[in-house]
Design a protein around this motif. Structure first.
Motif, short mmCIF file in Angstrom:
data_model
loop_
_atom_site.label_atom_id
_atom_site.label_comp_id
_atom_site.label_asym_id
_atom_site.label_seq_id
_atom_site.Cartn_x
_atom_site.Cartn_y
_atom_site.Cartn_z
N SER A 9 -21.71 11.92 30.30
CA SER A 9 -20.76 12.48 29.32
C SER A 9 -20.41 13.93 29.63
CB SER A 9 -21.36 12.40 27.91
OG SER A 9 -20.60 13.22 27.04
N PRO A 10 -19.12 14.22 29.84
CA PRO A 10 -18.73 15.62 30.09
C PRO A 10 -18.89 16.48 28.84
CG PRO A 10 -16.78 14.24 29.86
CD PRO A 10 -17.96 13.32 29.82
N ARG A 36 -22.11 2.87 22.63
CA ARG A 36 -21.44 1.60 22.29
C ARG A 36 -22.44 0.45 22.28
NH1 ARG A 36 -15.34 2.19 24.50
NH2 ARG A 36 -15.12 4.32 23.78
N GLY A 49 -21.95 7.54 16.56
CA GLY A 49 -22.46 6.99 17.82
C GLY A 49 -21.97 7.71 19.06
N PRO A 52 -22.24 14.67 22.58
CA PRO A 52 -23.56 15.19 22.24
C PRO A 52 -23.82 15.13 20.73
CG PRO A 52 -22.03 17.02 22.52
CD PRO A 52 -21.27 15.78 22.89
N GLU A 64 -20.09 16.81 17.66
CA GLU A 64 -18.89 17.44 18.20
C GLU A 64 -19.30 18.64 19.06
OE1 GLU A 64 -15.73 16.30 18.06
OE2 GLU A 64 -16.54 14.58 17.01
N SER A 65 -18.89 18.58 20.33
CA SER A 65 -19.34 19.58 21.29
C SER A 65 -18.97 21.01 20.88
CB SER A 65 -18.78 19.26 22.68
OG SER A 65 -17.41 18.98 22.63
#
Ligand SMILES: N[C@@H](CCC(=O)N[C@@H](CS)C(=O)NCC(=O)O)C(=O)O
Length: 203
Positions: A9-10, A36, A49, A52, A64-65
């Motif tokens: 995940s970026p 997922r 789900g 980060p 929420e990043s």
């Protein structure tokens, strides 16, 4: 604190890089989670789900990043990731926003590419290619002008994370040709220990 993340995940990578840059990494427990997946260990903490996800010691769960980066920023006032007082003329927020816009578009594009070929929407693919190319061209000019230089901050972390995602997870888009400054900028930031330590798997 405990960080739920996935290695590809970026968005989660931005938080992982920030933790290292701020010297907080050792204070934060990490748990890799599946996405997922109705059995994911993440779901009891975050019903949405997504990673980060950061659980604070008082039980508060941040998602929420950008919100997580904003929280981390309050812990290290001497090393601002996201100046929010106009001290930099709001340029860090503006540059972070451009990087996030690219990332969000790439995420939509990649989701489409992971569908079976006959289910993919050609207009969506075309729209996201156009959006990404236009934004990358703008970023090339911004990088030439030094917009993403200087001490590590959220803008640099965001742009490095999205380009790293393109390099390793979204390899259908050849973003480098014609964007030598952006490519050189990425090659340089990719050498930072915080980026080396959080390299996403190829996929
Ligand atoms: N706006 C969110 C996006 C986070 C996001 O989309 N994360 C992806 C991984 S890159 C995810 O968790 N996806 C799981 C899903 O879509 O169910 C942020 O900035 O944190």
């Amino acid at each position: 604190m405990k960080l739920f993340y996935s290695p590809g995940s970026p968005y989660a990578r931005m938080v992982r890089v920030a933790l290292i840059e701020l010297g907080l990494d050792r204070d934060v427990e990490k748990q890799e989670v599946t996405l997922r997946d109705p059995q994911s260990a993440l779901l009891p903490y975050n019903k949405v789900g997504r990673v980060p996800t950061l659980r604070l010691d008082d039980g508060t769960v941040l998602t929420e990043s950008l919100l997580i980066l904003s929280y981390l920023d309050t812990l290290c006032p001497d090393r601002p990731l996201l100046p929010r007082d106009g001290s930099d003329g709001w340029t860090t927020l503006a540059r972070f926003g451009t990087a996030m816009g690219l990332m969000d578009g790439i995420a939509v594009w990649n989701r489409e590419l992971r569908r079976p070929e006959h289910e993919r929407s050609p207009p969506v693919l075309a729209l996201e290619l156009t959006r990404a190319s236009r934004t990358a061209d703008a970023l090339e000019g911004m990088v030439v002008n030094g917009a993403y230089d200087g001490p590590m901050n959220a803008a640099r972390i965001g742009l490095g994370s999205v380009l790293g995602y393109c390099e390793r997870r979204h390899r259908t888009w050849d973003w480098r040709p014609g964007r030598q400054a952006l490519a050189a900028w990425y090659d340089s930031i990719a050498q930072a220990p915080s980026f080396q330590a959080t390299l996403p798997p190829l996929g």
